[in-house]
Design an enzyme around this catalytic site. Structure first.
Site, PDB file in Angstrom:
ATOM      1  N   ARG A 165       0.754  -1.257  -0.119  1.00 28.49           N
ATOM      2  CA  ARG A 165       0.022   0.105  -0.076  1.00 28.49           C
ATOM      3  C   ARG A 165       0.816   1.212  -0.046  1.00 28.49           C
ATOM      4  NH1 ARG A 165      -5.466   1.513   1.744  1.00 28.49           N
ATOM      5  NH2 ARG A 165      -5.736  -0.692   2.164  1.00 28.49           N
TER       6      ARG A 165
ATOM      7  N   TYR B 230       0.677 -13.734   0.581  1.00 29.09           N
ATOM      8  CA  TYR B 230       1.286 -13.380  -0.635  1.00 29.09           C
ATOM      9  C   TYR B 230       2.447 -12.636  -0.320  1.00 29.09           C
ATOM     10  CZ  TYR B 230      -1.795  -9.265  -0.788  1.00 29.09           C
ATOM     11  OH  TYR B 230      -2.384  -8.265  -0.372  1.00 29.09           O
TER      12      TYR B 230
ATOM     13  N   ASP C 221     -14.479   4.558   0.066  1.00 34.25           N
ATOM     14  CA  ASP C 221     -15.010   4.324   1.277  1.00 34.25           C
ATOM     15  C   ASP C 221     -15.958   5.465   1.718  1.00 34.25           C
ATOM     16  OD1 ASP C 221     -13.655   2.011   1.434  1.00 34.25           O
ATOM     17  OD2 ASP C 221     -12.329   2.508   3.009  1.00 34.25           O
TER      18      ASP C 221
END
Length: 399
Positions: A105, A219, A305
């Site tokens: 991120r 991952y 969001d």
């Protein structure tokens, strides 16, 4: 004269919106209450619908440089590690027209910030808390507080990209029924140096483990040097979120390791080893808000969001915010009149984003099944085979 847009929030959605608007010729001011770009977070899956939008924003090439392209998504049974499905995604560009990537991120955030700054039309304003938003016939305005100083900023449009507890959304006056509510699920995230994880779990694949009332995803990131871990458990409230109070900043919650360990105690040794590997987990409660019937109100639009917070079970939170940003800017580029353009953006996005929101919630229920229902899920997945499961994702990834 340069058109001006005001973006509230400098998260992934806000920066994607700033970049998209700048590419349409807007001057963009982004207002972020944090003092600087936030250097925290963990991994993200950028599914093909997200990378397609990033390509339209001119950012995909830079994202590829700091991302990984997993070869497969494998689904395992949590109790014993039995493989239920292995979905080949190395051919994502052939099937869906865009790659399937994983990225940290922080790295994605930085790429978007640099791309926005490189346009020469985006100003990032940190330590700027937005205290009000209004849409008027000829302009939109926000109140901004910088310490003891307050001022009014005006532009043609306001983009509310300020997250779950969006002040911009609150200013639309939808009342208490619109308040965030706890989903009774708590998510835990961690990254760990790859050398601390068994070699067989370092290959370039996304692994999903399913079990009763919980699931685990892992991952590799940053060229395989890190392993990203996400565990989601069902919870009746604050206990599993440790020191975090429901609704606080999602990265401020220190995880309750005992709750995490209890949720996975009957899982395979591999799963328990993965849970034990990180020295520190962060936890936050997953929250929901009622779906909206529109994402635009006059000269104010909501994205990400702020418009449609969703649980992470389809890995679509960031993806849908990026889709929003792309769709919003494209409408402003081709539709006459700001209010008409924002209304068209809303019409373009509401049905799809709300469907993703619903489907993500349903997927979480499927992930966390137990007993005969879990057995039926597992048998169905095996019966469908890789192609059958991939077909069920075409509506999402190919759009």
């Amino acid at each position: 004269m340069t058109r001006r847009a005001l973006v509230v929030g400098a998260g992934i959605g806000g920066l994607a919106a700033a970049l998209a608007l700048a590419r349409q010729g807007f001057g963009v001011d982004v207002f972020e209450r944090a003092p600087a770009l936030q250097e925290f977070g963990a991994g993200l899956q950028l599914t093909p619908n997200a990378t397609r939008a990033l390509a339209r924003l001119g950012a995909l090439a830079a994202v590829r440089e700091i991302a990984s392209a997993p070869s497969a998504v494998r689904v395992l049974r949590g109790a014993d590690g039995a493989e239920l499905a292995r979905l080949p995604i190395a051919g994502a560009e052939r099937r869906w027209g865009a790659p399937y990537l994983t990225v940290h991120r922080v790295d994605l955030h930085r790429v978007l910030a640099e791309a926005a700054a490189a346009t020469g039309q985006v100003a990032l304003n940190f330590g700027a808390e937005v205290a009000g938003a209004a849409s008027e016939p000829e302009a939109a305005s926000i109140g901004v507080k910088r310490g003891a100083i307050s001022q009014r900023e005006t532009g043609e449009a306001i983009v509310g990209a300020d997250g779950l507890r969006s002040l911009v959304r609150a200013r639309l006056g939808r009342g208490e029924t619109d308040a965030p509510r706890f989903s009774y699920r708590v998510a835990f995230r961690a990254t760990v140096e790859a050398e601390w994880v068994a070699r067989r779990w370092r290959d370039n694949a996304v692994t999903l483990r399913l079990g009763p009332r919980a699931h685990l995803v892992h991952y590799p990131l940053r060229g395989g040097s890190l392993i990203n871990l996400v565990a989601v458990i069902e919870s009746n409230g604050r206990s599993a979120a440790g020191s975090q109070t429901i609704g606080d900043d999602p990265w401020d919650g220190e995880a309750d390791r005992q709750a995490l360990d209890r949720a996975f105690r009957d899982w395979s040794a591999d799963a328990r080893d993965l849970i034990a590997a990180p020295k520190r987990w962060r936890a936050w409660p997953l929250m929901l808000r009622p779906p909206l019937d529109r994402f635009a109100f006059g000269r104010i639009a909501l994205i990400g969001d702020a418009a449609h917070p969703m649980t992470p079970f389809l890995a679509q939170g960031a993806a849908q915010a990026i889709e929003d940003a792309d769709a919003l800017a494209r409408r402003l580029g081709v539709t006459n009149g700001v209010e008409a353009a924002l209304a068209a953006y809303s019409a373009d996005r509401v049905a799809r984003a709300n469907r993703v929101q619903r489907e993500a919630t349903m997927q979480g229920r499927i992930y966390h099944l137990s007993g005969p229902f879990a057995l039926a899920r597992d048998l169905t997945m095996r019966a469908l085979g890789p192609e059958g499961v991939l077909k069920r994702l075409d509506w999402l990834y190919a759009a």
